[in-house]
Design an enzyme around this catalytic site. Sequence first.
Site, short mmCIF file in Angstrom:
data_model
loop_
_atom_site.label_atom_id
_atom_site.label_comp_id
_atom_site.label_asym_id
_atom_site.label_seq_id
_atom_site.Cartn_x
_atom_site.Cartn_y
_atom_site.Cartn_z
N HIS A 1 0.70 -1.22 0.20
CA HIS A 1 -0.07 -0.07 -0.02
C HIS A 1 0.79 1.21 0.11
CE1 HIS A 1 0.17 1.67 4.16
NE2 HIS A 1 0.66 0.49 4.48
N CYS B 1 1.59 6.01 12.24
CA CYS B 1 1.46 4.98 13.23
C CYS B 1 1.82 5.35 14.62
CB CYS B 1 1.64 3.40 12.76
SG CYS B 1 1.41 3.08 11.22
#
Length: 376
Positions: free
Chosen positions: A198, A320
């Site tokens: 991705h 993240c």
Amino acid sequence: MIYLDYAANHPVDPVVLTHFCEVEQRCCGNPNASHPAGQAAKQQMARTTEAIAALLGVRPTEVLYTSGATESNNLALKGIALAGGRRSGHILTTPLEHSSVSGSLEALRQQGFTVDRLDILPDGTLDIAQLRARLREDTVLVAISAVSSELGTIQPVEQVADMLRAFPHCRLHVDAAQAVGRIPLSFAGVDTVSIAPHKFGGLNGSGLLIKREGLALEPLLHGGESASAYRSGTPAVALAAAAEVALRLALENREVRFARVRALHDRLLEGLRRYPKVRINSSDCAVPHILNLSIAGVKGTRFQQALAGQGVCVSVKSACASDGQPSEAVLAISCDRRNALSSWRISLSHLTTEQEIEAFLQIFDVCYHTLAEKNP
């Protein structure tokens, strides 16, 4: 909207999505089933794996499928460290790693492993001399990123691999999530490599782990047949097929895309350097896709929010990472906590346009004069 957060997530390539849908509809069987539908799916999976292996220059048996780079990093790090029932040992890493790496290593530390972080040089690369000095007889693992997700720094993976040849009991894991499709990669001397499709036009929920043949890992998941003994679960045939197409497109077009991003990066840098309170944290050793900067006196989160209010998407640290703390990567290179708290990241793609860069610079100018000039 001006999207400048491609290092966090890249839009799926329409060709990839079309191929995913075609394989998903055509291969409805479980590859582990013995009936015709299952065997057709199994054959598709085998063809896909062979193609991915050929693109990466590895053996098909060295390709493992995961749900993403986070799982790949967890499986590699914990799998290597805990293999054979081991519950202690020495691990070397850097403060530049993605949270899925640092988090995995913290979990291992709590189980009895010793984890040391290497110093980072001002240009963002790890201190090779220090790495050599800190290697020990009980060092079982070195974990580094090929390209830093926050700074974009290219790490000397080949030098590290060459150094570790003298330590046959030590394994090398490389997080290549930000590297594939951006720079040439060699897996020589590397034991495990994590890849995130991705990040280069593939689909979310899909990951790859390249594992050197003969290397044993302790699995994270147990039960349920799979294409591998190291990762249980029904193989996702269409996701694997989509990853192969995304990888092929990224590698075939890498040089052209790199040149385009370099031109966009240079224009962006030219514009930003006009402002006296701007500090560029990314060095010349970084890929042009990632540009980390700080605005003196303005927290990165505040500047990000101001840009977001104007429709601009950028990141503070990696997507993240936890909020409210300074960037460890920027702190490591600058030794300046305020600078680290003020840092944020722009990340580009070949999809970025010249018009978007010019529009961003205009919006940046407004935000800079509104926020930075209030903090002399």
